[in-house]
Design a protein around this motif. Structure first.
Motif, mmCIF file in Angstrom:
data_model
loop_
_atom_site.group_PDB
_atom_site.id
_atom_site.type_symbol
_atom_site.label_atom_id
_atom_site.label_comp_id
_atom_site.label_asym_id
_atom_site.label_seq_id
_atom_site.Cartn_x
_atom_site.Cartn_y
_atom_site.Cartn_z
ATOM 1 N N LYS A 68 0.827 -1.202 0.000
ATOM 2 C CA LYS A 68 0.000 0.000 0.000
ATOM 3 C C LYS A 68 0.861 1.252 0.000
ATOM 4 C CE LYS A 68 -4.112 -2.078 1.854
ATOM 5 N NZ LYS A 68 -4.997 -2.275 2.992
ATOM 6 N N LEU A 71 1.857 1.870 -3.464
ATOM 7 C CA LEU A 71 0.763 2.478 -4.228
ATOM 8 C C LEU A 71 0.615 3.961 -3.894
ATOM 9 C CD1 LEU A 71 -1.876 -0.354 -4.148
ATOM 10 C CD2 LEU A 71 -0.810 0.643 -6.140
ATOM 11 N N ASP B 61 -5.206 2.967 4.746
ATOM 12 C CA ASP B 61 -6.215 3.177 3.709
ATOM 13 C C ASP B 61 -6.655 4.638 3.667
ATOM 14 O OD1 ASP B 61 -6.184 0.533 2.930
ATOM 15 O OD2 ASP B 61 -7.572 -0.048 4.511
ATOM 16 N N LEU C 10 -5.977 -5.360 -14.680
ATOM 17 C CA LEU C 10 -5.204 -4.456 -13.821
ATOM 18 C C LEU C 10 -6.022 -4.058 -12.594
ATOM 19 C CD1 LEU C 10 -2.418 -3.548 -14.887
ATOM 20 C CD2 LEU C 10 -3.409 -1.298 -15.251
ATOM 21 N N LEU C 11 -7.314 -3.734 -12.833
ATOM 22 C CA LEU C 11 -8.174 -3.311 -11.723
ATOM 23 C C LEU C 11 -8.418 -4.454 -10.746
ATOM 24 C CD1 LEU C 11 -10.746 -1.063 -13.578
ATOM 25 C CD2 LEU C 11 -9.035 -0.360 -11.932
ATOM 26 N N LEU C 13 -6.356 -6.926 -10.110
ATOM 27 C CA LEU C 13 -5.126 -7.057 -9.313
ATOM 28 C C LEU C 13 -5.065 -5.979 -8.240
ATOM 29 C CD1 LEU C 13 -2.345 -7.996 -11.875
ATOM 30 C CD2 LEU C 13 -3.390 -9.411 -10.119
ATOM 31 N N LEU C 14 -5.389 -4.736 -8.638
ATOM 32 C CA LEU C 14 -5.352 -3.621 -7.691
ATOM 33 C C LEU C 14 -6.322 -3.867 -6.543
ATOM 34 C CD1 LEU C 14 -4.201 -0.735 -7.271
ATOM 35 C CD2 LEU C 14 -6.243 0.112 -8.381
ATOM 36 N N TRP C 15 -7.527 -4.373 -6.906
ATOM 37 C CA TRP C 15 -8.537 -4.618 -5.865
ATOM 38 C C TRP C 15 -8.053 -5.699 -4.902
ATOM 39 C CZ3 TRP C 15 -11.489 -8.620 -4.040
ATOM 40 C CH2 TRP C 15 -12.536 -8.252 -3.205
ATOM 41 N N ALA C 17 -5.039 -6.478 -4.203
ATOM 42 C CA ALA C 17 -3.941 -5.976 -3.385
ATOM 43 C C ALA C 17 -4.458 -5.075 -2.271
ATOM 44 C CB ALA C 17 -2.957 -5.217 -4.258
ATOM 45 N N LEU C 18 -5.487 -4.267 -2.578
ATOM 46 C CA LEU C 18 -5.943 -3.283 -1.601
ATOM 47 C C LEU C 18 -6.893 -3.870 -0.582
ATOM 48 C CD1 LEU C 18 -6.523 -0.058 -3.678
ATOM 49 C CD2 LEU C 18 -4.685 -0.611 -2.120
ATOM 50 N N HIS C 51 -3.159 1.517 -21.356
ATOM 51 C CA HIS C 51 -3.444 0.292 -20.609
ATOM 52 C C HIS C 51 -2.831 -0.932 -21.259
ATOM 53 C CE1 HIS C 51 -6.829 3.079 -19.553
ATOM 54 N NE2 HIS C 51 -6.211 2.884 -18.410
#
Lengths: 117, 95, 161
Positions: A68, A71, B61, C10-11, C13-15, C17-18, C51
């Motif tokens: 994070k 990011l 976050d 990509l989205l 993967l991002l989701w 990860a977050l 992208h």
């Protein structure tokens, strides 16, 4: 041994990052006009952020937290130049003249017709 | 270890204070927006540091979302100041 | 269509990860948000060559490392100027933009803004107007190292796609 070394490295990164933040803040106060102040805000937005985020990443090792932080760093490095450019462009279009060392007649071309890049 | 984190947090707070002084002094509206932009990015770093100081991993976050909102807020304020109308179409610099 | 799929991946993967919370209900919400964002992007007509995963080659990482070095260098220079305020000699300069792709031009403009000492004021099809804090920063930009690095980056993207 290794853990101590990483800890010390992370402290050095954190402290230098904080120092660069304060230097940028001082520059924000000392620089003479708006366009030069943009450069001071650049210090605090780039090197200060990079150093502090790297320092914090060393503290947490390989984890979700580190991901994070990466990011956050990416978002900051992508958004701040865009915001800075938008600000500078708006100021130029508004007719705010930069203080220049020499050739005071050279001004950015705000009167040109808009061309498609 | 915690002392270093707290010291860095204090340095960030000092930077935020300096940015606030610039925001109060002006003189142009753009100087104020630059100062608020610096204040915003420093808030992100301060929240990230506080995450590590307190050990509450969920706080990160907040920093993540703030990093994105700060950018949108700056661009929106800039547009509002320039055009006095958030729904206006950009006439300069077409894509 | 290829770009839509790569944006969706990509989205996702991002989701992943977050989020950090992996329960069925949350998965459905995540899938819904990814579909919503992809649909909005298609509707906004912003899905494009940015992208393309091919762009994320090792050269990009090498460029970022090089840019990090430049960042440190120019930051030290500007920090020195903060304490020698009389040495600040702002000036405007125009440099040519030799790149073809829009992504490369934007990368150039953003990299110039990102390094303290130079700020992009205006980016057009073939030139870039910048504000430099002093003579040294201006000469660094005029020397064109950064433009050459991005040309190198651009060649790689073309070679693989």
């Amino acid at each position: 041994m290794m853990a101590i070394f990483i800890d010390i490295l992370s402290w050095v990164l954190l402290i230098t990052g904080g120092a660069f933040g304060v230097i940028g803040g001082i520059g924000l106060l000392r620089f003479p006009d708006f366009y030069t102040r943009l450069h001071a805000s650049g210090i605090t937005d780039t090197l200060c952020a990079v150093l502090i985020v790297f320092g914090l990443m060393l503290q947490s090792g390989l984890s979700l937290l580190t991901l994070k932080m990466v990011l956050i760093l990416l978002f900051l490095l992508f958004t701040t130049p865009t915001a800075t450019h938008a600000l500078a462009r708006a100021a130029v279009l508004d007719g705010l003249e930069p203080k220049l060392a020499d050739q005071p007649q050279a001004s950015p071309s705000e009167e040109e017709p808009p061309s498609k890049p | 270890m915690n002392t270093v984190l707290v010291a860095t947090t204090l340095a960030i707070f000092l930077t935020m204070a300096l940015a606030l002084v610039r925001a109060l002094r002006g003189p142009t509206i753009y100087d104020r927006i630059v100062a608020v932009n610096v204040f915003g990015t420093k808030t992100v770093l301060a929240v990230a540091l506080i995450t590590y100081v307190t050990g509450h991993a969920d706080l990160i976050d907040v920093a993540l979302v703030y990093a994105l909102i700060n950018f949108i807020a700056i661009v929106t304020v800039l547009k509002l100041v320039k055009t006095r109308d958030l729904a206006a179409e950009g006439s300069e610099d077409p894509r | 269509m290829r770009y839509v799929i790569s944006l969706g991946l990509l989205l996702v993967l991002l989701w992943l990860a977050l989020s950090g919370v992996y329960k069925p209900v949350i998965f459905f919400l995540g899938a819904g948000s990814v579909i919503l964002v992809v649909w909005l992007s298609v509707r906004m007509d912003v899905v494009g060559v940015e992208h393309n995963p091919v762009l994320f080659s090792w050269r990009l990482a090498a460029y970022w490392l090089w840019l990090l070095g430049q960042l440190v260098k120019s930051n030290l220079h500007v920090s020195k100027l903060v304490f020698q305020i009389d040495k600040v000699r702002p000036r405007l300069l125009t440099v040519p933009v030799p790149h073809q792709a829009a992504v490369s031009k934007v990368t150039y403009g953003n990299s110039v803004t990102l390094t303290p000492g130079t700020v992009t004021l205006r980016l057009t099809r073939d030139r870039l107007e910048a504000h430099a804090l002093d003579e040294e920063s201006a000469r660094d930009l005029e020397a064109g190292h950064m433009a050459r690095k991005i040309s190198w980056l651009e060649r790689q993207a073309e070679g693989e796609s």
